[in-house]
Design a protein around this motif. Structure first.
Motif, PDB file in Angstrom:
ATOM      1  N   LYS A  60      17.770 -17.004 -72.036  1.00 56.24           N
ATOM      2  CA  LYS A  60      18.820 -16.123 -71.538  1.00 56.24           C
ATOM      3  C   LYS A  60      20.220 -16.734 -71.732  1.00 56.24           C
ATOM      4  CE  LYS A  60      19.318 -12.121 -69.619  1.00 56.24           C
ATOM      5  NZ  LYS A  60      18.751 -10.914 -70.206  1.00 56.24           N
ATOM      6  N   PRO A  82      16.721  -9.186 -76.327  1.00 55.55           N
ATOM      7  CA  PRO A  82      16.357  -8.067 -75.457  1.00 55.55           C
ATOM      8  C   PRO A  82      15.381  -8.534 -74.378  1.00 55.55           C
ATOM      9  CG  PRO A  82      15.457  -7.779 -77.667  1.00 55.55           C
ATOM     10  CD  PRO A  82      16.299  -9.004 -77.712  1.00 55.55           C
ATOM     11  N   ALA A  83      15.443  -7.896 -73.196  1.00 64.33           N
ATOM     12  CA  ALA A  83      14.615  -8.299 -72.056  1.00 64.33           C
ATOM     13  C   ALA A  83      13.126  -8.256 -72.401  1.00 64.33           C
ATOM     14  CB  ALA A  83      14.905  -7.403 -70.864  1.00 64.33           C
ATOM     15  N   SER A  84      12.738  -7.263 -73.255  1.00 62.07           N
ATOM     16  CA  SER A  84      11.321  -7.150 -73.591  1.00 62.07           C
ATOM     17  C   SER A  84      10.844  -8.395 -74.347  1.00 62.07           C
ATOM     18  CB  SER A  84      11.081  -5.896 -74.428  1.00 62.07           C
ATOM     19  OG  SER A  84      11.966  -5.868 -75.512  1.00 62.07           O
ATOM     20  N   PHE A 105      10.537 -11.313 -71.939  1.00 66.79           N
ATOM     21  CA  PHE A 105       9.306 -11.143 -71.174  1.00 66.79           C
ATOM     22  C   PHE A 105       8.091 -11.575 -72.003  1.00 66.79           C
ATOM     23  CE2 PHE A 105       5.774  -8.181 -70.068  1.00 66.79           C
ATOM     24  CZ  PHE A 105       5.417  -8.799 -68.882  1.00 66.79           C
ATOM     25  N   PHE A 158       3.897  -6.280 -52.791  1.00 67.26           N
ATOM     26  CA  PHE A 158       3.305  -5.952 -54.088  1.00 67.26           C
ATOM     27  C   PHE A 158       3.068  -4.442 -54.251  1.00 67.26           C
ATOM     28  CE2 PHE A 158      -0.545  -5.356 -56.704  1.00 67.26           C
ATOM     29  CZ  PHE A 158       0.010  -5.680 -57.922  1.00 67.26           C
ATOM     30  N   LEU A 195       6.394  -2.651 -54.628  1.00 66.46           N
ATOM     31  CA  LEU A 195       6.977  -2.846 -55.963  1.00 66.46           C
ATOM     32  C   LEU A 195       6.315  -1.927 -56.985  1.00 66.46           C
ATOM     33  CD1 LEU A 195       7.456  -6.685 -56.487  1.00 66.46           C
ATOM     34  CD2 LEU A 195       9.076  -4.918 -57.119  1.00 66.46           C
ATOM     35  N   TRP A 241       7.581   1.564 -56.389  1.00 67.02           N
ATOM     36  CA  TRP A 241       8.979   1.692 -56.823  1.00 67.02           C
ATOM     37  C   TRP A 241       9.073   1.817 -58.337  1.00 67.02           C
ATOM     38  CZ3 TRP A 241      12.292  -2.368 -58.989  1.00 67.02           C
ATOM     39  CH2 TRP A 241      13.630  -1.982 -59.076  1.00 67.02           C
ATOM     40  N   GLN A 242       8.293   0.961 -59.015  1.00 67.66           N
ATOM     41  CA  GLN A 242       8.300   0.948 -60.470  1.00 67.66           C
ATOM     42  C   GLN A 242       7.757   2.273 -61.008  1.00 67.66           C
ATOM     43  OE1 GLN A 242       9.683  -1.034 -62.389  1.00 67.66           O
ATOM     44  NE2 GLN A 242       8.890  -0.295 -64.349  1.00 67.66           N
ATOM     45  N   ASN A 259      10.392   4.933 -60.602  1.00 73.32           N
ATOM     46  CA  ASN A 259      11.460   4.775 -61.602  1.00 73.32           C
ATOM     47  C   ASN A 259      11.041   5.256 -62.975  1.00 73.32           C
ATOM     48  OD1 ASN A 259      13.530   3.863 -60.103  1.00 73.32           O
ATOM     49  ND2 ASN A 259      13.211   1.699 -60.527  1.00 73.32           N
ATOM     50  N   MET A 283       3.165  -8.543 -61.800  1.00 69.39           N
ATOM     51  CA  MET A 283       4.359  -8.796 -60.986  1.00 69.39           C
ATOM     52  C   MET A 283       5.533  -9.225 -61.866  1.00 69.39           C
ATOM     53  SD  MET A 283       2.875 -10.507 -57.532  1.00 69.39           S
ATOM     54  CE  MET A 283       4.389 -10.412 -56.617  1.00 69.39           C
ATOM     55  N   GLY A 284       5.219 -10.064 -62.846  1.00 68.32           N
ATOM     56  CA  GLY A 284       6.267 -10.497 -63.779  1.00 68.32           C
ATOM     57  C   GLY A 284       6.874  -9.307 -64.489  1.00 68.32           C
ATOM     58  N   PHE A 285       5.998  -8.382 -64.912  1.00 69.59           N
ATOM     59  CA  PHE A 285       6.454  -7.196 -65.624  1.00 69.59           C
ATOM     60  C   PHE A 285       7.358  -6.348 -64.728  1.00 69.59           C
ATOM     61  CE2 PHE A 285       5.686  -2.917 -67.444  1.00 69.59           C
ATOM     62  CZ  PHE A 285       6.233  -3.183 -68.686  1.00 69.59           C
ATOM     63  N   LEU A 286       6.953  -6.232 -63.462  1.00 72.02           N
ATOM     64  CA  LEU A 286       7.743  -5.440 -62.513  1.00 72.02           C
ATOM     65  C   LEU A 286       9.137  -6.024 -62.340  1.00 72.02           C
ATOM     66  CD1 LEU A 286       4.976  -4.859 -59.853  1.00 72.02           C
ATOM     67  CD2 LEU A 286       6.104  -3.101 -61.195  1.00 72.02           C
ATOM     68  N   VAL A 302      10.758  -7.864 -64.581  1.00 73.01           N
ATOM     69  CA  VAL A 302      11.554  -7.804 -65.817  1.00 73.01           C
ATOM     70  C   VAL A 302      11.944  -6.371 -66.159  1.00 73.01           C
ATOM     71  CG1 VAL A 302      11.530  -8.296 -68.285  1.00 73.01           C
ATOM     72  CG2 VAL A 302      10.498  -9.904 -66.686  1.00 73.01           C
ATOM     73  N   GLN A 303      11.092  -5.392 -65.844  1.00 77.87           N
ATOM     74  CA  GLN A 303      11.328  -4.003 -66.225  1.00 77.87           C
ATOM     75  C   GLN A 303      12.717  -3.471 -65.868  1.00 77.87           C
ATOM     76  OE1 GLN A 303       9.836  -2.864 -68.810  1.00 77.87           O
ATOM     77  NE2 GLN A 303       9.855  -0.847 -67.871  1.00 77.87           N
ATOM     78  N   PRO A 304      13.174  -3.619 -64.616  1.00 78.08           N
ATOM     79  CA  PRO A 304      14.497  -3.075 -64.279  1.00 78.08           C
ATOM     80  C   PRO A 304      15.602  -3.638 -65.161  1.00 78.08           C
ATOM     81  CG  PRO A 304      13.336  -3.775 -62.307  1.00 78.08           C
ATOM     82  CD  PRO A 304      12.537  -4.244 -63.463  1.00 78.08           C
ATOM     83  N   VAL A 305      15.423  -4.886 -65.599  1.00 83.56           N
ATOM     84  CA  VAL A 305      16.434  -5.495 -66.476  1.00 83.56           C
ATOM     85  C   VAL A 305      16.483  -4.760 -67.798  1.00 83.56           C
ATOM     86  CG1 VAL A 305      17.175  -7.612 -67.578  1.00 83.56           C
ATOM     87  CG2 VAL A 305      16.007  -7.704 -65.381  1.00 83.56           C
ATOM     88  N   SER A 306      15.303  -4.441 -68.356  1.00 83.07           N
ATOM     89  CA  SER A 306      15.302  -3.762 -69.655  1.00 83.07           C
ATOM     90  C   SER A 306      15.869  -2.357 -69.514  1.00 83.07           C
ATOM     91  CB  SER A 306      13.896  -3.735 -70.249  1.00 83.07           C
ATOM     92  OG  SER A 306      13.033  -3.037 -69.393  1.00 83.07           O
ATOM     93  N   GLU A 342      19.535  -2.542 -69.757  1.00 85.80           N
ATOM     94  CA  GLU A 342      19.978  -2.757 -71.136  1.00 85.80           C
ATOM     95  C   GLU A 342      20.032  -1.450 -71.909  1.00 85.80           C
ATOM     96  OE1 GLU A 342      18.907  -7.352 -72.148  1.00 85.80           O
ATOM     97  OE2 GLU A 342      17.610  -5.787 -72.917  1.00 85.80           O
TER      98      GLU A 342
END
Lengths: 238, 288
Positions: free
Chosen positions: A19, A32-34, A37, A88, A91, A94-95, A98, B20-23, B25-29, B32
């Motif tokens: 980063k 890129p964030a992807s 990750f 958990f 989250l 929420w995801q 979204n 959890m890691g994906f969750l 990182v997702q908002p960041v992408s 972008e």
């Protein structure tokens, strides 16, 4: 240091490098964030494989996780466990919300800025000799016909430019006329925005079709004036 | 059995960790993506007009109604029309503010712009593409390599103070429709014109009228004429001499949709169930 702590530290270090260090390497760009990750996932997978090669290292790695989730008498960690077990699902919810929410952003459009010209406009050479007089005349035509949008400083910031999307080309930018041949400019000036192929989105361009107003000779002189005024040279194949 | 379970459990835990890691990182992408679609050169201007759905009557005759404030303000810079002769190199109106509302049946679009003088020939227009074919923003000018479609123009002039529904396919081809669906009303105060256009979202003439489906994006462009006369009595701006914008986006917002909450509730339930099963298995593995 337990293997679990090592994994967390390793991931933090990898994240910090990707980063903050990589984007500052000369010639690089923010990742890129992807992609970040993906690299972190590879780091984690590699670490898990490494940490679980023997029965002992496996116990050292999974033991704490198992104890954290199910062990008794773990003291203050009890509260943290409940925190994780409550956060958990929230989250995940929420995801999910979204990702199903309707986007407010208009559809993105990938417009090709310099699409390929028709065959008859490739490789034409400027028939006007490059004399100071011709250049001066070209600059005069430029001032009269082109500068309202492309700007007196050849920077695309003329007084009539602001309402147009895409904006008029900035000739002093090294990615515009410096990358193109004179024959390409001849096509773009002559046929205008409505002459673009579909990938150039001709319906959006305000560029006039100058062939109905200017003789070819003037267009060739304008091209000379543009390169000279913007301090650029046409691209050649030599 | 016990052995197999001991191998499964660590794998399951890895999956949870990765999820959890994906969750995280997702908002960041997502951020972008928004940054990438933003217009680079326009700190002030918008890319889209969004019409929220309102209950009750639309303020079709009242450009000053308070309900307009419930619509997001979109700002578009204007340029003089230079694409085709007769062009103009300096137009009076430089900036246009746009708001829109709909009630599920009709749509109202409010244009607001500064004009120092009120003149009988002051005019404004909204333009759309018709059907699936792309149309050039300058009156649907013919394009060399793309087969274009017509444009639908909603026109208003101060001295008539009514909407005119028109079509064009190139400069000089403008035609007033035989069926008029557009209403318009202008109000001038304090050096500012407020003009509202209203039309049913859908009409019976899809070949001539743009059809607006709530939730979908369509293209929209604008034009404004300052009807001031110069010393010799000639109109300063007329015909192709006007202030214009390029194509931007327009959307009538879809009615509120609560599906996202249902999906989120199902996801929370699944995650809770997953945790329950995981911990039960882990405990069994321990005690066994």
């Amino acid at each position: 240091m337990g293997p679990l702590i090592k994994l967390i530290v390793l991931n933090v270090v990898v994240y910090a490098i990707l980063k903050f260090v990589v984007p500052n390497v000369p010639g690089s760009a923010p990742l890129p964030a992807s992609l970040v990750f993906l690299y972190m996932m590879l780091t984690t997978s590699g670490f898990v494989i490494f940490a679980t090669v023997s029965a002992e290292s496996k116990e050292a790695f999974w033991g704490p996780i198992q104890r954290f989730l199910t062990g008794e008498n773990i003291g203050g960690l009890q509260a943290l466990r409940y925190g994780v077990l409550i956060l958990f699902p929230l989250l995940v919810g929420w995801q999910t919300y979204n990702s199903t929410a309707v986007s407010d952003a208009p559809p993105s459009e990938n417009r090709t800025i310099h699409p390929a010209p028709p065959g008859e406009y490739t490789g034409l050479s400027n028939p006007i000799s490059k004399t100071p007089d011709a250049i001066q005349q070209g600059k005069g035509f430029y001032a009269a016909f082109c500068s309202p949008c492309h700007g007196g400083n050849f920077d695309g910031k003329g007084p009539a430019a602001r309402g147009f999307n895409p904006p008029p080309a900035n000739f002093s930018d090294p990615t515009t006329i410096a990358m193109l041949q004179e024959s390409y400019l001849f096509w773009r000036i002559k046929k205008g925005g409505v002459g673009l192929p579909i990938e150039g989105m001709p319906w959006k361009s305000a560029m006039p079709r100058w062939e109905v107003e200017l003789p070819d000779e003037w267009i060739w002189k304008i091209i000379m004036g543009e390169y000279d005024g913007a301090h650029q040279s046409p691209r050649t194949w030599e | 059995m016990k052995h197999g379970l001991n191998q499964i459990v660590p794998n399951v835990v890895v999956c949870v960790w990765l999820a959890m890691g994906f969750l995280i990182v997702q908002p960041v992408s997502a951020e972008e993506k928004v940054a990438a679609t933003a217009q680079p050169d326009s700190t002030e201007s918008s890319v889209s007009v969004s019409a929220p759905m309102v209950k009750g009557t639309l303020p079709a005759d009242d450009p000053t109604a308070a309900v307009w404030n419930s619509a997001t303000l979109a700002k578009f810079p204007m340029s003089p029309q230079v694409h085709w002769p007769n062009r103009i190199l300096d137009a009076t109106v430089k900036d246009l503010n746009v708001r829109a509302l709909h009630d599920g049946t009709n749509v109202s679009i409010l244009l607001e712009y500064a004009d120092p003088t009120e003149d009988p020939d002051d005019s404004a227009a909204v333009e759309f593409m018709v059907g699936d074919k792309k149309a050039h923003f300058a009156h649907g000018q013919p394009m060399a390599q793309v087969e274009g479609g017509p444009v639908n123009i909603w026109y208003w002039k101060n001295k008539d103070d009514k909407g005119v529904d028109m079509n064009a396919k190139g400069f000089g081809t403008i035609k007033v429709q035989t069926h008029q669906d557009v209403k318009a009303k202008g109000v001038y105060a304090n050096g500012t014109w407020k003009v509202v256009f209203t039309r049913p979202l859908a009409t019976e003439h899809p070949d001539e009228d743009t059809q607006i489906t709530p939730g979908g994006f369509i293209n929209i462009a604008f034009a404004v004429w300052d009807g001031k006369k110069d010393a010799s009595g000639e109109l300063k701006e007329k015909g192709s001499q006007k202030a214009v914008t390029s194509w931007w986006n327009f959307r009538a917002e879809a009615p509120p949709n609560y599906d996202g909450y249902y999906y989120a509730a199902i996801a929370v339930g699944l995650a809770l169930g997953f945790q329950f099963v995981l911990i039960r298995k882990l405990k069994k593995g321990h005690s066994a």
